[in-house]
Every structure is written in C-alpha cells, then in structure tokens.
Design an enzyme around this catalytic site. Sequence first.
Site, PDB file in Angstrom:
ATOM      1  CE  LYS A 166       2.611 -52.116  43.806  1.00 54.68           C
ATOM      2  NZ  LYS A 166       1.421 -52.614  44.528  1.00 54.68           N
ATOM      3  CD  GLU A 195       3.872 -42.895  50.827  1.00 54.11           C
ATOM      4  OE1 GLU A 195       4.428 -43.395  51.815  1.00 54.11           O
ATOM      5  OE2 GLU A 195       2.642 -42.702  50.769  1.00 54.11           O
ATOM      6  CG  ASP A 196       5.491 -46.914  51.727  1.00 60.84           C
ATOM      7  OD1 ASP A 196       4.810 -46.079  51.092  1.00 60.84           O
ATOM      8  OD2 ASP A 196       4.976 -47.753  52.486  1.00 60.84           O
ATOM      9  CG  ASP A 254       1.606 -53.258  56.314  1.00 66.18           C
ATOM     10  OD1 ASP A 254       1.579 -52.446  55.374  1.00 66.18           O
ATOM     11  OD2 ASP A 254       0.580 -53.595  56.938  1.00 66.18           O
ATOM     12  CG  PHE A 314       0.753 -56.753  47.985  1.00 67.14           C
ATOM     13  CD1 PHE A 314       0.159 -55.527  48.231  1.00 67.14           C
ATOM     14  CD2 PHE A 314       1.198 -57.511  49.058  1.00 67.14           C
ATOM     15  CE1 PHE A 314       0.009 -55.053  49.530  1.00 67.14           C
ATOM     16  CE2 PHE A 314       1.044 -57.041  50.368  1.00 67.14           C
ATOM     17  CZ  PHE A 314       0.448 -55.814  50.591  1.00 67.14           C
ATOM     18  CE  LYS A 367       1.674 -48.279  62.604  1.00 68.98           C
ATOM     19  NZ  LYS A 367       1.252 -49.590  63.147  1.00 68.98           N
ATOM     20  N   GLY A 368       4.881 -46.863  56.611  1.00 70.24           N
ATOM     21  CA  GLY A 368       5.691 -47.577  55.630  1.00 70.24           C
ATOM     22  C   GLY A 368       7.042 -46.980  55.284  1.00 70.24           C
ATOM     23  CG  ASP A 387      -0.725 -48.971  44.447  1.00 77.64           C
ATOM     24  OD1 ASP A 387      -0.344 -49.475  43.385  1.00 77.64           O
ATOM     25  OD2 ASP A 387      -1.683 -49.421  45.105  1.00 77.64           O
ATOM     26  NE  ARG A 411       4.301 -51.555  59.347  1.00 78.22           N
ATOM     27  CZ  ARG A 411       3.520 -50.916  58.460  1.00 78.22           C
ATOM     28  NH1 ARG A 411       4.033 -50.453  57.350  1.00 78.22           N
ATOM     29  NH2 ARG A 411       2.242 -50.745  58.703  1.00 78.22           N
TER      30      ARG A 411
HETATM   31  P1  5GP Z   1      -1.709 -45.025  46.938  1.00 71.74           P
HETATM   32  O1  5GP Z   1      -2.503 -43.994  47.651  1.00 71.74           O
HETATM   33  O2  5GP Z   1      -0.599 -44.470  46.083  1.00 71.74           O
HETATM   34  O3  5GP Z   1      -2.575 -45.972  46.181  1.00 71.74           O
HETATM   35  O4  5GP Z   1      -1.083 -45.945  48.021  1.00 71.74           O
HETATM   36  C1  5GP Z   1      -0.010 -45.615  48.786  1.00 71.74           C
HETATM   37  C2  5GP Z   1       0.059 -46.530  49.984  1.00 71.74           C
HETATM   38  O5  5GP Z   1      -0.514 -47.823  49.727  1.00 71.74           O
HETATM   39  C3  5GP Z   1       1.501 -46.804  50.317  1.00 71.74           C
HETATM   40  O6  5GP Z   1       1.987 -45.837  51.193  1.00 71.74           O
HETATM   41  C4  5GP Z   1       1.420 -48.172  50.966  1.00 71.74           C
HETATM   42  O7  5GP Z   1       1.145 -48.034  52.331  1.00 71.74           O
HETATM   43  C5  5GP Z   1       0.251 -48.851  50.293  1.00 71.74           C
HETATM   44  N1  5GP Z   1       0.687 -49.760  49.221  1.00 71.74           N
HETATM   45  C6  5GP Z   1       0.560 -49.593  47.899  1.00 71.74           C
HETATM   46  N2  5GP Z   1       1.076 -50.613  47.204  1.00 71.74           N
HETATM   47  C7  5GP Z   1       1.553 -51.480  48.124  1.00 71.74           C
HETATM   48  C8  5GP Z   1       2.230 -52.742  48.039  1.00 71.74           C
HETATM   49  O8  5GP Z   1       2.539 -53.310  46.977  1.00 71.74           O
HETATM   50  N3  5GP Z   1       2.561 -53.307  49.231  1.00 71.74           N
HETATM   51  C9  5GP Z   1       2.275 -52.748  50.427  1.00 71.74           C
HETATM   52  N4  5GP Z   1       2.664 -53.404  51.523  1.00 71.74           N
HETATM   53  N5  5GP Z   1       1.645 -51.558  50.548  1.00 71.74           N
HETATM   54  C10 5GP Z   1       1.291 -50.935  49.400  1.00 71.74           C
END
Ligand code: 5GP
Length: 177
Positions: free
Chosen positions: A132, A100-101, A160, A153, A44-45, A104, A166
């Site tokens: 990040k 994508e939001d 969220d 974070f 949803k992000g 990470d 959000r």
């Molecule tokens: P990845 O698969 O790249 O580790 O993670 C991507 C997803 O993790 C993002 O779409 C998001 O939903 C969540 N995420 C990663 N870092 C953060 C953060 O700092 N805050 C929040 N709220 N969600 C995060």
Amino acid sequence: MSTPAYDLEVLISAERIRARIAELGQEIARRQASRRLVCVGVLKGSFMFLADLVRAIPLPELEVDFIGVSSYVGTESTGVVRITHDLARSIEGEDVLLVEDIVDTGLTVRYLLDNLATRHPRSLQVAALLEKPARAKVHVPIDFRGFTIEDRFVVGYGLDFDGRLRNLPHVALLHPR
Ligand code: 5GP
C-alpha cells in the site's frame, strides 16, 4: 451464529493470486544465482503466501523458517514491533528471502531487515504479496511484489480481521455495515 458486522468484497481473486505467484516464483528462481535460499515467513499473515510461493520456486536447496512479530491492535499500525517467535536457525552466510503478506507503513519490514542484517546473511531480499504505497512511512526495498493496492483495509489469504478471515482463498475488502 451471529451475523457479521461487515460485508466482504473480493478485491483479488484466488485465480489472480495463483497466476501472479507462479510468475514471482519463476522470477525469484531466475534471479537466484546460487541454488540455496532460506525463505523466512513473517507470522502469522504470510503463512498462506509463503506456502504457495515456495511451491512456485523451483530451487533444489530451498529452506523455510518463520519469524513472528507483534501485530496490529485493531486496524492501525503502532510502529512498535516486537519479535514474538524467532528463527530456528542461523542465517549467517545464507541467501535470505523475507516473505511478508503486506507492506503498509513499512515499519515492520524495516525493523525486520535491520534485525536480520545483524545476523550477517549473504543476501537479504523481500517478497511481499501486497503493498500500500500511499501509507508508507519509511522506504523499504521490495524485490518481489505481488500487487499494489490502494489505502484500504484488506482481509483473507492469510490477512486477518481480529484474528479471523485468514482462511479466505482470496483478498477481500472489508466494509463495516
Ligand atoms: P506495517 O508495519 O507495514 O505498517 O504493517 C505490516 C503489517 O500490518 C502486516 O504484516 C499486516 O499484519 C498488518 N496490515 C497492514 N495493512 C493491513 C490490512 O489492510 N489488512 C490486514 N489484515 N492487516 C494489515
């Protein structure tokens, strides 16, 4: 109403987000040879970023779709990605922009790129509001990046904390009390 167990600190203001998205929108349109583009928001992000981004992309044949993936449990990535909501349409032969939001570890975008590539789009690019780099476990190509942030974070502007926050118009750091 109970007092929240955290403090919020503005990291990226609504004004900075607005200005950066205006630049990204122009850049995306400029680099798009055809007039067509399917923007796929990752639920949803990315809903807020997607809504603002598409309004900043002046292409006459832009379409919007969504893909949903299982998200975090707590604040740590499990690396296990599951599609909870699939695209409503075929992307075969289309120019696709995955929106994508935050990137990470990169595992979510890596999974989605591999999955979407099997559907034979003409091109597949990634726009991410936040990245990040310190947390990257796999390399993912980010074609359009909003901001690079440290390993903290963040919440707000679609992101969220346990389903909440959000609706903040900015990106904030969440400090547990
Ligand atoms: P990845 O698969 O790249 O580790 O993670 C991507 C997803 O993790 C993002 O779409 C998001 O939903 C969540 N995420 C990663 N870092 C953060 C953060 O700092 N805050 C929040 N709220 N969600 C995060």
